[in-house]
Design a protein around this motif. Structure first.
Motif, PDB file in Angstrom:
ATOM      1  N   GLY A   1       0.805  -1.211   0.000  1.00 17.27           N
ATOM      2  CA  GLY A   1       0.000   0.000   0.000  1.00 17.27           C
ATOM      3  C   GLY A   1       0.838   1.260   0.000  1.00 17.27           C
ATOM      4  O   GLY A   1       0.494   2.263  -0.647  1.00 17.27           O
ATOM      5  N   LEU A   2       1.967   1.247   0.715  1.00 15.92           N
ATOM      6  CA  LEU A   2       2.854   2.403   0.732  1.00 15.92           C
ATOM      7  C   LEU A   2       3.529   2.611  -0.622  1.00 15.92           C
ATOM      8  O   LEU A   2       3.729   3.746  -1.058  1.00 15.92           O
TER       9      LEU A   2
ATOM     10  N   ALA B   1       0.951   4.272  -2.655  1.00 13.40           N
ATOM     11  CA  ALA B   1       0.765   5.648  -2.206  1.00 13.40           C
ATOM     12  C   ALA B   1       1.864   6.549  -2.737  1.00 13.40           C
ATOM     13  O   ALA B   1       1.619   7.715  -3.090  1.00 13.40           O
TER      14      ALA B   1
ATOM     15  N   ILE C   1       1.191   3.973  10.492  1.00 16.58           N
ATOM     16  CA  ILE C   1       1.622   3.659   9.119  1.00 16.58           C
ATOM     17  C   ILE C   1       2.926   2.872   9.165  1.00 16.58           C
ATOM     18  O   ILE C   1       2.960   1.696   8.854  1.00 16.58           O
TER      19      ILE C   1
ATOM     20  N   TYR D   1      -1.611   7.940   1.329  1.00 18.03           N
ATOM     21  CA  TYR D   1      -1.996   6.693   1.987  1.00 18.03           C
ATOM     22  C   TYR D   1      -3.220   6.888   2.874  1.00 18.03           C
ATOM     23  O   TYR D   1      -4.154   6.078   2.864  1.00 18.03           O
TER      24      TYR D   1
ATOM     25  N   ARG E   1      -6.714   1.834   1.323  1.00 16.20           N
ATOM     26  CA  ARG E   1      -6.116   0.734   2.082  1.00 16.20           C
ATOM     27  C   ARG E   1      -5.911   1.032   3.570  1.00 16.20           C
ATOM     28  O   ARG E   1      -5.788   0.116   4.380  1.00 16.20           O
ATOM     29  N   PHE E   2      -5.844   2.306   3.934  1.00 16.34           N
ATOM     30  CA  PHE E   2      -5.448   2.653   5.295  1.00 16.34           C
ATOM     31  C   PHE E   2      -6.366   2.068   6.371  1.00 16.34           C
ATOM     32  O   PHE E   2      -5.862   1.498   7.358  1.00 16.34           O
TER      33      PHE E   2
END
Length: 372
Positions: A26-27, A30, A216, A257, A262-263
């Motif tokens: 996800g990162l 992002a 995160i 993000y 997704r977060f």
């Protein structure tokens, strides 16, 4: 004894999540999204107050105007700027006993007159604070980690939050609400921030700090301050003179993000993993170290263990014996100006659940060997 190469190291020392609960994919996405959406903002110097979209997101989260917010390279940078602004040699500062070792270091480096106040299971002893104030102490600020405190894991009760604010208004000091663990609650009911209790946008007695390291990942190094705009403006000058601007790339990735899909699920995965790990730690301590006392936290990364004070424990020897058995812990003495020889902090955030019991079993062996 010397550790065998076959012994699997177990570290209860570092307050950081293990990689398996960080949303690496996800990162990555992002980062792509951030550079695609705002290449100029991501690659330019920016301004000392932080990446504008993220600054606005934080302001909206806390219900304050954007000039109340400054985004920094991690919350420790925010702490340093605030201490530089408010603390000079001899400045009285209240803090919890025990408290985060880096807080103690930062305050002592600036020559603060640090007054540690007993930390109870429901937070700082506000009656003790009142007694110090009635005795003539005039602190510039009170540093409090109100939620899942580092190192103890305790949470400041609502009644104590309200009473501490009453004392701040009456005696004219700031409450520094250092709150990096608030969003990793895995059980119990959330409490209002003192920033909110003091009026949010109208708050004059609270400076709030938080971080995205716990929600995160710590490598992102993004934190922030929320406070009265006049104070934030002064801190902005310090930030400008320190680095012109913080890391726009990191802050842009954080913003992408946070505003992506997704977060929410990723944060729930972090909280679920932490809950499982603290449950395993609780059970293992009760089995292998029954003489220990501790309070199981409802969130955060840490658990504080105390051994019987009259049993002659020496935490420095315990740390050494544990290291010989491949287990890392942090001595309670690191979080105090004096005392703590019978205490230590366990961070469960980075320990795989299958390693917890074996780590505690070896730790218990170390405790008993240290006494022998």
């Amino acid at each position: 004894m010397s550790s065998s190469p076959a012994v699997r190291p177990v570290s209860f020392a570092r307050g950081a999540p293990s990689t398996d609960i960080v949303d690496v994919e996800g990162l990555k996405q992002a980062a792509v999204d951030a550079f695609t959406a705002d290449p100029a903002g991501m690659t330019g110097y920016g301004t000392a107050v932080g990446y504008p979209p993220l600054r606005q997101w934080i302001a909206d989260k806390h219900g304050v105007p954007v000039d109340h917010v400054l985004v920094t390279n991690g919350s420790m940078q925010a702490d340093a700027f605030l201490f530089d602004e408010l603390v000079t040699p001899g400045t009285a500062v209240l803090a919890e006993r025990p408290t985060y070792d880096r807080t103690l270091l930062g305050l002592r480096q600036r020559g603060a007159d640090v007054r540690l106040v007993t930390l109870e299971e429901d937070g700082i002893a506000v009656d003790e604070v009142a007694q110090l104030l009635e005795g003539g102490l005039r602190p510039a600020l009170a540093h409090v980690i109100p939620t899942f405190q580092n190192p103890a894991g305790y949470t400041l009760s609502l009644a104590k939050r309200e009473r501490l604010l009453e004392l701040a208004r009456e005696h004219g000091f700031l409450v520094f609400e250092d709150d990096p663990y608030v969003d990793v609650r895995f059980s119990g009911e959330p409490l209002p921030r003192m920033l909110e209790l003091d009026g949010g946008a109208a708050s004059e007695h609270v400076v709030y700090a938080c971080s995205f390291s716990k929600t995160i990942c710590p490598g992102i190094r993004v934190g922030y301050l929320v406070g009265p705009p006049a104070l934030i403006a002064k801190v902005r000058v310090r930030a400008t003179n320190t680095y012109i601007a913080p890391n726009m790339v990191a802050q842009g990735i954080v913003h992408a993000y946070l505003t992506g899909e997704r977060f929410p699920a990723a944060l729930e995965r972090v909280k679920s993993a932490l809950a499982e790990r603290v449950g395993a730690l609780d059970a293992a301590l009760r089995t292998h170290l029954p003489e220990a006392t501790f309070r199981r936290p409802e969130g955060g990364y840490f658990l504080w263990v105390s051994l019987p004070a009259d049993a002659g424990h020496d935490v420095a020897r315990i740390v050494t014996e544990a290291a010989d058995r491949g287990v890392a812990i942090v001595a309670g003495t690191d979080f105090l100006l004096e005392g703590g020889e019978n205490s230590f902090r366990l961070a469960y955030s980075a320990v795989q659940v299958d390693d917890v019991e074996d780590g505690v079993r070896r730790l218990a062996e170390a405790v008993h060997a240290a006494r022998a």
